[in-house]
Design a protein around this motif. Sequence first.
Motif, PDB file in Angstrom:
ATOM      1  N   THR A 178       0.839  -1.202   0.000  1.00  0.00           N
ATOM      2  CA  THR A 178       0.000   0.000   0.000  1.00  0.00           C
ATOM      3  C   THR A 178       0.869   1.245   0.000  1.00  0.00           C
ATOM      4  O   THR A 178       1.998   1.226   0.513  1.00  0.00           O
ATOM      5  CB  THR A 178      -0.934   0.055   1.217  1.00  0.00           C
ATOM      6  OG1 THR A 178      -0.137   0.091   2.409  1.00  0.00           O
ATOM      7  CG2 THR A 178      -1.838  -1.156   1.273  1.00  0.00           C
ATOM      8  N   THR A 179       0.342   2.322  -0.560  1.00  0.00           N
ATOM      9  CA  THR A 179       1.082   3.589  -0.595  1.00  0.00           C
ATOM     10  C   THR A 179       0.293   4.763  -0.035  1.00  0.00           C
ATOM     11  O   THR A 179       0.884   5.757   0.386  1.00  0.00           O
ATOM     12  CB  THR A 179       1.500   3.931  -2.042  1.00  0.00           C
ATOM     13  OG1 THR A 179       0.380   3.747  -2.920  1.00  0.00           O
ATOM     14  CG2 THR A 179       2.644   3.037  -2.502  1.00  0.00           C
ATOM     15  N   HIS A 180      -1.049   4.691  -0.018  1.00  0.00           N
ATOM     16  CA  HIS A 180      -1.835   5.856   0.374  1.00  0.00           C
ATOM     17  C   HIS A 180      -3.290   5.436   0.536  1.00  0.00           C
ATOM     18  O   HIS A 180      -3.650   4.302   0.239  1.00  0.00           O
ATOM     19  CB  HIS A 180      -1.743   6.957  -0.688  1.00  0.00           C
ATOM     20  CG  HIS A 180      -2.269   6.518  -2.031  1.00  0.00           C
ATOM     21  ND1 HIS A 180      -1.545   5.697  -2.881  1.00  0.00           N
ATOM     22  CD2 HIS A 180      -3.460   6.722  -2.649  1.00  0.00           C
ATOM     23  CE1 HIS A 180      -2.260   5.451  -3.968  1.00  0.00           C
ATOM     24  NE2 HIS A 180      -3.435   6.057  -3.854  1.00  0.00           N
ATOM     25  N   ARG A 181      -4.127   6.339   0.981  1.00  0.00           N
ATOM     26  CA  ARG A 181      -5.574   6.155   0.947  1.00  0.00           C
ATOM     27  C   ARG A 181      -6.185   7.142  -0.037  1.00  0.00           C
ATOM     28  O   ARG A 181      -6.915   6.770  -0.931  1.00  0.00           O
ATOM     29  CB  ARG A 181      -6.184   6.342   2.363  1.00  0.00           C
ATOM     30  CG  ARG A 181      -7.707   6.421   2.369  1.00  0.00           C
ATOM     31  CD  ARG A 181      -8.338   5.136   1.820  1.00  0.00           C
ATOM     32  NE  ARG A 181      -9.777   5.181   1.817  1.00  0.00           N
ATOM     33  CZ  ARG A 181     -10.535   5.518   0.770  1.00  0.00           C
ATOM     34  NH1 ARG A 181      -9.957   5.872  -0.377  1.00  0.00           N
ATOM     35  NH2 ARG A 181     -11.843   5.497   0.842  1.00  0.00           N
ATOM     36  N   GLN A 182      -5.881   8.413   0.141  1.00  0.00           N
ATOM     37  CA  GLN A 182      -6.419   9.462  -0.736  1.00  0.00           C
ATOM     38  C   GLN A 182      -5.484   9.661  -1.928  1.00  0.00           C
ATOM     39  O   GLN A 182      -4.264   9.652  -1.777  1.00  0.00           O
ATOM     40  CB  GLN A 182      -6.561  10.780   0.031  1.00  0.00           C
ATOM     41  CG  GLN A 182      -7.464  10.673   1.233  1.00  0.00           C
ATOM     42  CD  GLN A 182      -7.641  11.988   1.966  1.00  0.00           C
ATOM     43  OE1 GLN A 182      -8.620  12.163   2.667  1.00  0.00           O
ATOM     44  NE2 GLN A 182      -6.706  12.921   1.823  1.00  0.00           N
TER      45      GLN A 182
ATOM     46  N   ASP B  40      -4.630  12.244  -3.465  1.00  0.00           N
ATOM     47  CA  ASP B  40      -3.725  13.390  -3.346  1.00  0.00           C
ATOM     48  C   ASP B  40      -2.486  13.049  -2.533  1.00  0.00           C
ATOM     49  O   ASP B  40      -1.512  13.813  -2.511  1.00  0.00           O
ATOM     50  CB  ASP B  40      -4.450  14.593  -2.728  1.00  0.00           C
ATOM     51  CG  ASP B  40      -4.903  14.325  -1.300  1.00  0.00           C
ATOM     52  OD1 ASP B  40      -4.167  14.686  -0.374  1.00  0.00           O
ATOM     53  OD2 ASP B  40      -5.994  13.752  -1.117  1.00  0.00           O
ATOM     54  N   GLN B  41      -2.483  11.888  -1.833  1.00  0.00           N
ATOM     55  CA  GLN B  41      -1.325  11.455  -1.071  1.00  0.00           C
ATOM     56  C   GLN B  41      -0.519  10.371  -1.796  1.00  0.00           C
ATOM     57  O   GLN B  41       0.469   9.878  -1.255  1.00  0.00           O
ATOM     58  CB  GLN B  41      -1.759  10.921   0.294  1.00  0.00           C
ATOM     59  CG  GLN B  41      -2.420  11.956   1.182  1.00  0.00           C
ATOM     60  CD  GLN B  41      -1.475  13.107   1.497  1.00  0.00           C
ATOM     61  OE1 GLN B  41      -0.371  12.898   1.985  1.00  0.00           O
ATOM     62  NE2 GLN B  41      -1.914  14.327   1.214  1.00  0.00           N
ATOM     63  N   MET B  42      -0.899  10.036  -3.015  1.00  0.00           N
ATOM     64  CA  MET B  42      -0.155   9.043  -3.786  1.00  0.00           C
ATOM     65  C   MET B  42       1.224   9.617  -4.115  1.00  0.00           C
ATOM     66  O   MET B  42       1.330  10.703  -4.684  1.00  0.00           O
ATOM     67  CB  MET B  42      -0.918   8.682  -5.061  1.00  0.00           C
ATOM     68  CG  MET B  42      -0.313   7.532  -5.833  1.00  0.00           C
ATOM     69  SD  MET B  42      -1.406   7.039  -7.214  1.00  0.00           S
ATOM     70  CE  MET B  42      -0.418   5.733  -7.964  1.00  0.00           C
ATOM     71  N   PRO B  43       2.296   8.910  -3.768  1.00  0.00           N
ATOM     72  CA  PRO B  43       3.638   9.454  -3.964  1.00  0.00           C
ATOM     73  C   PRO B  43       3.948   9.825  -5.405  1.00  0.00           C
ATOM     74  O   PRO B  43       4.635  10.813  -5.669  1.00  0.00           O
ATOM     75  CB  PRO B  43       4.557   8.321  -3.469  1.00  0.00           C
ATOM     76  CG  PRO B  43       3.729   7.554  -2.506  1.00  0.00           C
ATOM     77  CD  PRO B  43       2.331   7.612  -3.045  1.00  0.00           C
TER      78      PRO B  43
ATOM     79  N   SER C 178      -4.652   2.496  -4.360  1.00  0.00           N
ATOM     80  CA  SER C 178      -4.064   2.557  -3.022  1.00  0.00           C
ATOM     81  C   SER C 178      -3.431   1.254  -2.581  1.00  0.00           C
ATOM     82  O   SER C 178      -2.299   1.221  -2.102  1.00  0.00           O
ATOM     83  CB  SER C 178      -5.150   2.946  -2.013  1.00  0.00           C
ATOM     84  OG  SER C 178      -5.886   4.071  -2.431  1.00  0.00           O
TER      85      SER C 178
END
Length: 384
Positions: free
Chosen positions: A240-244, A246-249, A371
Motif C-alpha cells: 500500500t502507498t496511500h488512501r487518498q 492526493d497522497q499518492m507518492p 491505493s
Amino acid sequence: MSAENLRGKTAVVGVAQAGVGNCEGWQPLELMGLAVQGALDDAGIALHEVDGLCATTGSHYFASLSAAEYLGIQPSFTSCDMNGGSSFMSQLLQGVMAIEAGLCKTVVIAYGSNARSNGGNHAGLIETPEWEQLYRPRIPVTGYALAAARHMHEYGTTREQLAEVVVAARSWGAMNPEAFVQDKIDLETVLGAKIISDPLSVMDCCLVTDGAAAMVLVAKDRAKEYGKKAAYVLGSSSATTHRQIDQMPDLTTTAAVQSGERAYQMAGVQASDIDAIQLYDAFSINVILFLEDLGFCAKGEGGAFVSGGRIAPGGERPVNTNGGGISCVHPGMYGLFCMIEAIRQLRGECGDRQIQSAELALAHGNGGTLSSQATTIFGTEACL
C-alpha cells in the motif's frame, strides 16, 4: 514461516461464479451462498468440511460473521479484511498461512454483491476520503483520471492507447458466455464516447453489475483428492502507498512494483514466464499502469505495449481473457473474479478464449484509488 517456504504449499481446488449481471431481488449473502455452493460442488467438498472462511461484501461490516451464519458453519479461522478490490488476494495469502499453521484445513474465500440491482448502494461502507470531500470529486473516477492525465503528460500516452485497452476487453468478453457485455467495439466508438472525468470517458470505466464468486483452498497434499485440476499458490504479496489520491507518492507508479517483486521472488519466476495475465481493470489506465509496474514493459511504455491488438485475442500478450471488469463483471469489487479466470486458464476450461499450454498465471488486485495492490501467482503441478 518465510514467504519462500509457503510456495506451492496450498492449492485452489474449486471455483465458481454466480449471479453475474442483473439479479433483481437477490441479496449479497444469497448470491454469495450460490457461489460458495458452486465452488464446493466444483471441488467435491461438503459444506460442513469448511473450517476457514474469508468473506467480503459491500453491505456488511462483519462480512465473515454474517456469511458464516448464513451458510450455517462455525469456522475456526475467519477474515473479513477490507482493502477494496485487492482484499481477495490478501485473504488468499491469509488462507495459505492459516492452513500451513494448522489453524484449519479447508478455506473458502467468497464475495457477493447486488451493486447493479441495488442502484450501486453499498450501505455507506465506501466513504469519500475525508480531506477530498471539500472538492466534491466524482469517486472513484476522478482519482483515476488524475493518474491517466499525469501518465499522458509524462510519457505521451494517448486516448487512443487507453481505447485499445477497452477494445481488447470487449473482444475477450465477446468470447466469454458468462460476460455481462458481449458486444465488440471499435476504437472510433470508444474515442467518441462521452467524457465523464477528463481524459476518461464512460467506456474507460468498468461495469456496474451484480455478482458473486468463491474459491476453495486446501493443502498441497490434499489437492489430488478432488476431481478438478488444482492450481497451486506459488507467490503472493500486497503493498500500500496511500488512501487518498492526493497522497499518492507518484501518480504514474503504483505499489504493484513492490507487490509484484515480492510475489515473483516467492514464486521463483519473472514477468516473462507468465502465460496468463489477469489485471484489475477498474479503468483503462489501470491496465497500462499495472503492465508497467509488474514488469511486463518499462515505465512509460504501457501505452505502446497495448497498441495494435497486442493484449487482445490473437495478440502476443493476452490480458484479461474473461473480458475483465470492463466487459465481464464488476460488482463493486473484481479481485476474486480475476483470480478465478487465472485458475480456469490453468485448468484449460476457457473454451475459445483458452491460452494454449498455460502453466503460470498472474492475478493482480487493486483497492481504493490505486491505493492497495496485491499480486498472486498460480501454477500447475508442473511448476512445483
